[in-house]
Design an enzyme around this catalytic site. Structure first.
Site, PDB file in Angstrom:
ATOM      1  N   ASP A 127     -21.428   4.811  -0.359  1.00  0.00           N
ATOM      2  CA  ASP A 127     -20.419   3.770  -0.492  1.00  0.00           C
ATOM      3  C   ASP A 127     -20.178   3.593  -1.978  1.00  0.00           C
ATOM      4  O   ASP A 127     -20.990   4.032  -2.795  1.00  0.00           O
ATOM      5  CB  ASP A 127     -20.996   2.500   0.142  1.00  0.00           C
ATOM      6  CG  ASP A 127     -20.063   1.343   0.002  1.00  0.00           C
ATOM      7  OD1 ASP A 127     -18.859   1.555   0.126  1.00  0.00           O
ATOM      8  OD2 ASP A 127     -20.551   0.228  -0.220  1.00  0.00           O
TER       9      ASP A 127
ATOM     10  N   GLY B  45     -13.683   2.161   0.820  1.00  0.00           N
ATOM     11  CA  GLY B  45     -12.502   1.503   1.357  1.00  0.00           C
ATOM     12  C   GLY B  45     -11.486   1.249   0.263  1.00  0.00           C
ATOM     13  O   GLY B  45     -10.396   0.778   0.517  1.00  0.00           O
ATOM     14  N   ASP B  46     -11.883   1.575  -0.965  1.00  0.00           N
ATOM     15  CA  ASP B  46     -11.025   1.296  -2.095  1.00  0.00           C
ATOM     16  C   ASP B  46      -9.826   2.223  -2.164  1.00  0.00           C
ATOM     17  O   ASP B  46      -9.741   3.193  -1.454  1.00  0.00           O
ATOM     18  CB  ASP B  46     -11.839   1.492  -3.376  1.00  0.00           C
ATOM     19  CG  ASP B  46     -12.095   0.165  -4.027  1.00  0.00           C
ATOM     20  OD1 ASP B  46     -11.553  -0.823  -3.538  1.00  0.00           O
ATOM     21  OD2 ASP B  46     -12.852   0.153  -5.001  1.00  0.00           O
TER      22      ASP B  46
ATOM     23  N   ARG C  28      -9.953   4.586   1.266  1.00  0.00           N
ATOM     24  CA  ARG C  28      -9.330   3.802   2.329  1.00  0.00           C
ATOM     25  C   ARG C  28     -10.016   4.018   3.671  1.00  0.00           C
ATOM     26  O   ARG C  28      -9.366   4.215   4.687  1.00  0.00           O
ATOM     27  CB  ARG C  28      -7.837   4.182   2.440  1.00  0.00           C
ATOM     28  CG  ARG C  28      -6.991   3.519   1.404  1.00  0.00           C
ATOM     29  CD  ARG C  28      -6.737   2.100   1.809  1.00  0.00           C
ATOM     30  NE  ARG C  28      -6.033   1.354   0.802  1.00  0.00           N
ATOM     31  CZ  ARG C  28      -6.463   0.216   0.286  1.00  0.00           C
ATOM     32  NH1 ARG C  28      -7.608  -0.278   0.672  1.00  0.00           N
ATOM     33  NH2 ARG C  28      -5.766  -0.426  -0.590  1.00  0.00           N
TER      34      ARG C  28
ATOM     35  N   GLU D   7       9.257 -23.727  -3.760  1.00  0.00           N
ATOM     36  CA  GLU D   7       8.934 -22.881  -4.902  1.00  0.00           C
ATOM     37  C   GLU D   7      10.167 -22.135  -5.386  1.00  0.00           C
ATOM     38  O   GLU D   7      10.973 -21.662  -4.602  1.00  0.00           O
ATOM     39  CB  GLU D   7       7.872 -21.852  -4.510  1.00  0.00           C
ATOM     40  CG  GLU D   7       6.462 -22.353  -4.703  1.00  0.00           C
ATOM     41  CD  GLU D   7       6.118 -22.446  -6.169  1.00  0.00           C
ATOM     42  OE1 GLU D   7       5.286 -23.286  -6.505  1.00  0.00           O
ATOM     43  OE2 GLU D   7       6.678 -21.677  -6.968  1.00  0.00           O
TER      44      GLU D   7
END
Lengths: 999, 350
Positions: free
Chosen positions: A384, A584-585, A648, A485
């Site tokens: 990871d 997952g980046d 990802r 806004e």
């Protein structure tokens, strides 16, 4: 409240009883423990085999006593049963604690406390802050006025950020117990499903059967922790074993190491040898007996029942008796010794002070000792990124506004911190910090940053806490919707500081008029309620809104590499291990990290499989496993790369990648390492799963086989401990088979000389104790202490790891060599002693020796030879080794003197009386013993010397003191895989916001 | 790892509780002897082994050659007797025969007389277990529980003493040796005791206790193939009678193989036999009782001397010489390989 369930796509309601909220993870109950456990233990081939042998010994008249195999078997079974029983008792305790924890119900308008297991479907539950939900709930209302609550799902999917959940529109106004209790509703929902990300289509009908809401609702799952919000009420719809958590609970399947598999194969080979030996002897026995003068000579008559017995029955019992006679070739003690070696050996890992982390006060944990040696066999490491390679500690580095770069000290106390619960940006007064640079744009940027976030301010915080969803998979800004806004700001993510590996955010804005806003709102709402192609429709809407922005600036955040991560990866690659990063980046962030930790080098050729339609399709197929072609293509590419980066990745995809490699042609040994709950699936999937005792909770560490405090410890764990464990256990296994071939083969040869009558060569005491005490401790100690090269050398020369790769010491060649060595030694023992005794006097006083002296002589040579063989293989002689090796030889002599020195009153035979002493008092016997030991050991020594001289391995070069030659640098082709599906359902589900944009 | 220094506990600062113990054993750093297979060690061990084996082997061969042994197969020489014994109903008929042989030179030293049997499977499992050691210890035991069957009791229930197939098949030829000196025949004096293991004779075999031997064996019967009961094995010597009879004890030590010899008598070194057996003509007088033709066996009588290395077995000497030669040759081969490889930068560096 009534709850219905319906199968998807059908109209039929299935009336059913709902289970109570009891969670059961234990395997046994008090009553079924003994039979179930015994059944499971005897399903192991080895145990079953020993049981059969024991039963045969009990039933028929065999040459050896049933005690010789019954006692060790009983010991093994008992120890295993106690271990498993204890583990199950722990599970029972954990279950009970969970099932009995108190839960608040609303009953008859009042708050009632009950045990969690008494919860039923349809009950309304109140949950306070920092409590976990006891079951899957529909969110009815919260004490916050807007009907929202904030939760973390770390224990389900590892995402530690806070997520906002919204209460059902119609009930969110309910605030006190009475109001909630007055609710009458019918809920229609699907059958329980394990998929975490799928939304539930739930129809809720309140009074008068009005269809109030037909929507996809995010449920509050069991094990989710409630945060910030004060009180949440919800309806239980899935309870007990039907909750998402229970459905996702993956029982830790038992992993088996490569050594154990080889051992089982060898065991089958030996079983075949055993059966063929018994068959040969049985056949030869009847051939030999066909002459009546041999079958029943006058001096050796049979009893009446023996004569009358049926021929086939006799042959069958003879076959069984031979099996029993030779059964020691597969000793029970090997299994005991292997278990003990693994269990005790694993302590060296936990004791290692170099693997102890001062900062956290954590050392390595061993959750299973079954896989120790597998650590020396790793071919692929799947790691990871966040929290494993990097610190998972976000630090605000700089920001760039309108072309000006600001570093932190300029922006005063602008700082982004990250802890396990989320990112807090502490910023006392963004605009008015009184610094020289107070440009409008900066102000504006800060304003945007402050507005556009999903941060909640905790009441007790004295400063404004700013929390950004900055987690790896969610590095985009979500914009809160407030109609008045002037601007909606969009976070585009683009890489500005690629080389430095920073996470950057671009800040941009766009003005929306009120109409534009309401249009967008409407479109989004429609898309959200669509039954088909929701994802696609949502994406289209986002696409429509998210354009024509005005760029404001960019911020950069750094996640630093863990110390020595690069060094570790380099060492692993030198050791021939392929390192894959599964993250997952996004690709850019991940690639930058890979460069930083030297997984990719500047001269590496990068191969990208990116978002283009075809590749994406192919990758998708690969991961879904639907297309064999793409799968092979992907494997083909990846296997030729020295390093692979997959971006990802959803948790399940990580596991799929691991599985893909694991099941590929060569069946490589894989290791997965990660720190978060999202790595659990891959940790469970890989051959060896390692958890980092990290910041994202202990989920990974709990589910792993081994847990270490830092990524850098992986180096010592694999290169030193793994290597040692493998060398030790492979020698242990081979040696055990070898010594039992030496032990039993003379017995087999003796049958040819005693008329195939199953006469034992050795005394019963020797038969029983050979494996238990004469030869067991030296090899156990070898299995614990051996260091064929020093630990420092192993760490310095990672390439030595290649010497043991691919189960090198347990290949067929090695196995056959050991077996033949055993046969050779056995032939030397037996025929050496045979010619020594050949119808002649062996003493100096003219007296004769009998068969027990012959057996004892063979046995003495045997014990000395196998022990000295081990001594020759030992490279690391501590005082313990000396003590054990020489001690067990001395013990053998003392035992034999004692065993033969007394008329034992409990024995019904005295055949060993003074046999050993008489043998030792004879000079020729001494000379014979010395000669036979020498002759048996010489070939092995010769083989060792020649192999070292002619074909030395790297390890042997090191042992001699040379240095290892440099390795040809590994293939410099690199591959990165980029997963295109950026939006997970998780993200979409949060889209109550009008605008959404991803890379 | 290299940052080991950072690991040392700071002074006055307590180490965290989970921090492992720093003992050498737990860190796998016990002081150890690490033997290496250097070329010097390898070559010296091979040459030393070779020299040792060769010298021992030469000594053994020389001493084995000094052993004198005469082996005479008498199973056919008494052909009438062997035929007679084939029929077991003739068990009480006596049969004698004599075998002549000539010694060309003196046999000096202690001379042992053995009987040898061929093809007699004393090591057959059924045979080996067919005995009761407790009975032979003189204990009053129930031999039904032993493995003596079918030689346990007679039909009328009288137990056999001693029981079992081994005892029942005891070698019962009597062999006497005569020296023919100038037409006069002198019986060579033979010792029939002191031939068994001392421990067997004095510990392992005991007669049942009683005022005399025949009463000790009262209520028992001889084994079926015996001609006389156990208490009459040696009527002349009380200490060689019953279970403690030397011939019986020696027979009860089961041989390892089907061809074997057992010590029968020793020549008593007195008068003209004080130095051993002088050269000349000798005759064995054999009372032939033991049938061997039925199982295609042979019977021998052997006269042999014994030296420190045992009997006339050249095996040990030859084996030592062969392995010594092999070790030495291997040593040379290794040297050659080493010298050849050293030019190519071998790994063997001292």
């Amino acid at each position: 409240i009534v709850c219905w369930r319906r199968e998807l796509g059908t109209e039929a309601y299935i009336p059913q009883r709902f289970p109570d909220n009891r969670i059961v993870s234990s395997k046994y109950t008090f009553w079924n423990f003994v039979p179930k456990n015994l059944f499971e233990q005897f399903r192991r081939i080895a145990n079953f085999y020993f049981l059969i042998i024991f039963l045969v010994q009990l039933i028929i008249d065999t040459p050896t006593s049933p005690v010789t195999s019954g006692l060790p078997l009983l010991f093994v079974i008992t120890v295993t049963a106690i271990k498993q029983g204890y583990e199950d008792w722990l599970r029972h305790k954990a279950d009970n604690a969970m099932n009995q924890c108190p839960v608040h119900f609303i009953q008859h308008g009042k708050l009632v406390r009950k045990q969690s297991r008494k919860l039923r479907v349809g009950d309304i539950v109140m949950v306070k802050e920092d409590e976990t939900f006891p079951c899957d709930l529909i969110f009815l209302s919260s004490s916050r006025g807007d009907g929202t609550c904030f939760v973390t799902t770390a224990s389900l999917d590892g995402e530690s950020s806070h997520k906002t959940y919204y209460a059902v529109q119609d009930t969110k106004a309910f605030h006190n117990e009475q109001e909630i209790d007055a609710l009458h509703a019918t809920i229609e929902c699907e059958q329980p499903q394990p998929d975490l990300y799928k939304l539930h289509r739930i129809k809720e009908m309140t009074d008068y059967n009005n269809l109030v809401n037909c929507a996809f609702i995010k449920l509050l799952y069991r094990a989710i922790v409630s945060k910030i919000s004060c009180l949440i009420s919800g309806v239980a719809i899935y309870t007990g074993m039907e909750t998402k958590m229970a459905l996702n609970y993956q029982a830790k399947s038992q992993k088996r190491s490569a050594v154990e598999k080889s051992m089982n194969v060898f065991l089958i080979v030996y079983l075949c040898i055993l059966i063929s030996k018994a068959l040969i002897n049985t056949v030869l026995k009847y051939v030999w007996q066909s002459e009546p003068f041999r079958d029943e000579p006058w001096y050796n008559q049979k009893t009446e029942p023996e004569r009358k017995r049926n021929l086939f029955l006799r042959a069958f019992t003879d076959f069984l008796a031979f099996m029993v006679l030779f059964n020691y070739i597969i000793p029970v003690s090997m299994y005991v010794t292997v278990e003990m070696q693994k269990f005790l050996g694993s302590y060296f890992l936990t004791w290692d002070e170099e693997m102890f982390d001062e900062d956290t006060g954590e050392g390595p944990l061993v959750n299973t000792s079954d896989l120790n040696e597998e650590l020396g066999q790793i071919e692929y490491v799947f790691t990871d990124k966040t929290g494993t390679l990097t610190e998972n500690n976000m630090e605000f580095v700089e920001c760039c506004i309108e072309g000006h770069v600001y570093v932190p000290h300029v922006i005063c106390n602008g700082q982004i911190l990250h802890d396990c619960t989320g990112i807090d940006m502490i910023d006392s007064s963004p605009g008015g910090s009184g610094k020289a640079i107070l440009e409008i744009s900066l102000n504006f940027t800060n304003q945007t940053l402050c507005l556009c976030h999903t941060v909640q301010v905790k009441d007790d915080d004295s400063v404004d806490g700013l929390k950004k969803n900055q987690l790896s998979r969610r590095s985009c800004i979500y914009i809160s919707s407030s109609p008045d806004e002037v601007a909606l700001v969009e976070g585009i993510q683009r890489y500005v500081c690629n080389q430095e590996g920073l996470r950057t955010l671009c800040v941009a804005y766009k003005k929306l008029t009120a109409e534009e806003y309401s249009n967008a709102q409407k479109l989004l709402q429609n898309a959200k309620l669509a039954l088909q192609d929701r994802e696609k429709k949502l994406a289209e809407v986002y696409e429509k809104i998210e354009r024509d922005f005005i760029l404001l600036g960019a911020t950069a955040v750094e996640d630093r590499l863990q110390e020595k991560a690069a060094d570790t990866i380099e060492a692993l690659q030198k050791a021939g291990i392929k390192v894959w990063v599964l993250t997952g980046d996004k690709m850019e962030t991940a690639a930058a990290t890979c460069y930083a930790c030297k997984l990719f080098r500047r001269n590496t050729q990068i191969l990208e499989l990116t978002t283009k339609k075809i590749e994406e399709q192919s990758l998708h197929d690969v991961q879904d496993g639907s297309s064999a072609n793409y799968r092979e293509l992907f494997l083909e590419i990846c296997r030729n790369c020295s390093a692979v980066l997959c971006c990802r990745m959803a948790p399940l995809q990580k596991a799929q990648i691991v599985k893909l490699i694991k099941l590929s042609k060569e069946h490589p040994i894989t290791l997965a390492i990660g720190d978060g709950a999202n790595d659990v699936s891959m940790i469970l999937e890989a051959h060896v799963g390692i958890g980092i005792i990290g910041k994202e909770g202990r989920q990974a560490a709990r589910n792993s086989d081994y847990a270490i405090p830092k990524f850098k410890h992986l180096k010592k764990m694999l290169l030193v401990h793994g290597h040692f464990y493998y060398v030790r256990i492979s020698e242990l296994v081979q040696y055990f088979f070898y010594k039992n071939v030496c032990f039993i083969f003379p017995q087999f040869l003796y049958q040819f000389f005693c008329g195939f009558s199953q006469q034992t060569l050795y005394d019963t005491a020797y038969l029983t104790l050979y494996n238990i005490s004469f030869t067991s401790l030296p090899i156990l100690l070898y299995g614990l202490m051996e260091q064929h090269v020093s630990a420092d050398t192993l760490k310095r020369e990672p390439s030595l790891y290649r010497d043991v790769a691919k189960n090198a010491l347990l290949r067929w060649r090695a196995f056959i060599y050991w077996t033949f060595l055993g046969v050779f030694d056995a032939v030397v023992f037996f025929f050496g002693a045979y010619f020594l005794f050949d119808n002649t006097v062996v003493t100096s006083n003219g007296q004769m020796f009998g068969n027990w002296t012959f057996g004892t002589l063979v046995f003495t040579v045997l014990v000395f030879t196998v022990t000295l063989k081990l001594a020759l293989d030992t490279h690391y002689w501590t005082w313990i080794n000396h003590f054990m090796i020489w001690g067990s030889l001395v013990f053998y002599i003392i035992f034999s003197l004692l065993w033969g020195g007394i008329i034992w009153p409990f024995l019904n035979y005295q055949r060993m009386y003074y046999v050993f002493m008489q043998m030792l008092s004879s000079g020729p016997a001494w000379l014979g013993i010395i000669l036979l030991i020498t002759v048996s050991l010489l070939p092995d020594v010769l083989k060792k010397v020649l192999c070292r001289q002619l074909w030395p391995t790297a390890t042997e070069r090191i042992q001699i003191g040379g240095t290892c030659i440099g390795l040809d640098s590994s293939c410099s082709c690199c591959c990165r895989v980029f997963r295109g599906t950026a939006r997970t359902p998780e993200l979409k589900s949060l889209s109550f916001i009008p605008s959404h944009f991803t890379a | 790892m290299k940052n080991k220094t950072s690991f040392l506990p700071q002074e006055g600062e307590a180490r965290p509780s989970r921090c492992p113990d720093n003992s050498a054993f737990k860190q796998q750093k016990l002081p150890a002897w690490k033997p290496q297979l250097t070329i010097a060690a390898v070559l010296s061990s091979f040459f030393l082994t070779g020299v040792f084996c060769l010298s021992v082997g030469v000594c053994l061969i020389m001493s084995a050659n000094s052993v004198r042994e005469i082996q005479i197969d008498y199973s056919d020489k008494c052909s009438d007797c062997s035929k007679l014994r084939e029929n077991s109903s003739n068990w009480n008929k006596e049969c004698h025969c004599s075998v002549n042989f000539m010694l060309k030179e003196d046999i000096l030293g202690d001379v042992f007389m053995y009987y040898g049997l061929q093809n007699f499977y004393q090591n057959h499992r059924r045979y080996v277990i067919s005995r009761s050691d407790a009975q032979l210890l003189g204990r009053n035991v129930n031999i039904q529980k032993s493995y003596c069957a079918p030689f346990t009791t007679y039909r009328n229930g009288t137990p056999m003493a001693p029981c079992g197939a081994i005892a029942n098949s005891m070698f019962n030829d009597t062999i006497d040796l005569f020296y023919n000196l100038n037409s006069s025949v002198i019986q060579v004096p033979l010792l029939k005791t002191g031939n068994s293991w001392w421990t067997d004779k004095n510990v392992k075999f005991r007669n049942p206790k009683s005022y005399n031997l025949s009463s000790a064996f009262a209520g028992t019967a001889r084994p079926p193939y015996w001609q006389k009961p156990v208490y009459l094995l040696d009527e002349e010597d009380e200490r060689n009678n019953g279970y403690v009879n030397d011939d019986f004890i020696i027979w009860m030590r089961v041989s390892a193989f089907a061809t074997f010899r057992n010590l029968y008598r020793r020549v008593r070194r007195i008068r003209q036999f004080a130095d051993g057996l002088p050269a000349g003509n000798y005759t064995f007088h054999i009372s032939y009782n033991f049938p061997v033709t039925k199982f295609k066996g042979r019977k021998h009588v052997i006269l042999s001397t014994v030296v420190w290395s045992g009997g006339s077995n050249p095996f040990l000497g030859i084996a030592y010489v062969v392995s010594g030669t092999a070790a030495t040759l291997t040593g040379f081969v290794i040297t050659v390989i080493h010298l050849k490889l050293r030019k190519k930068k071998t790994f063997f560096q001292k």
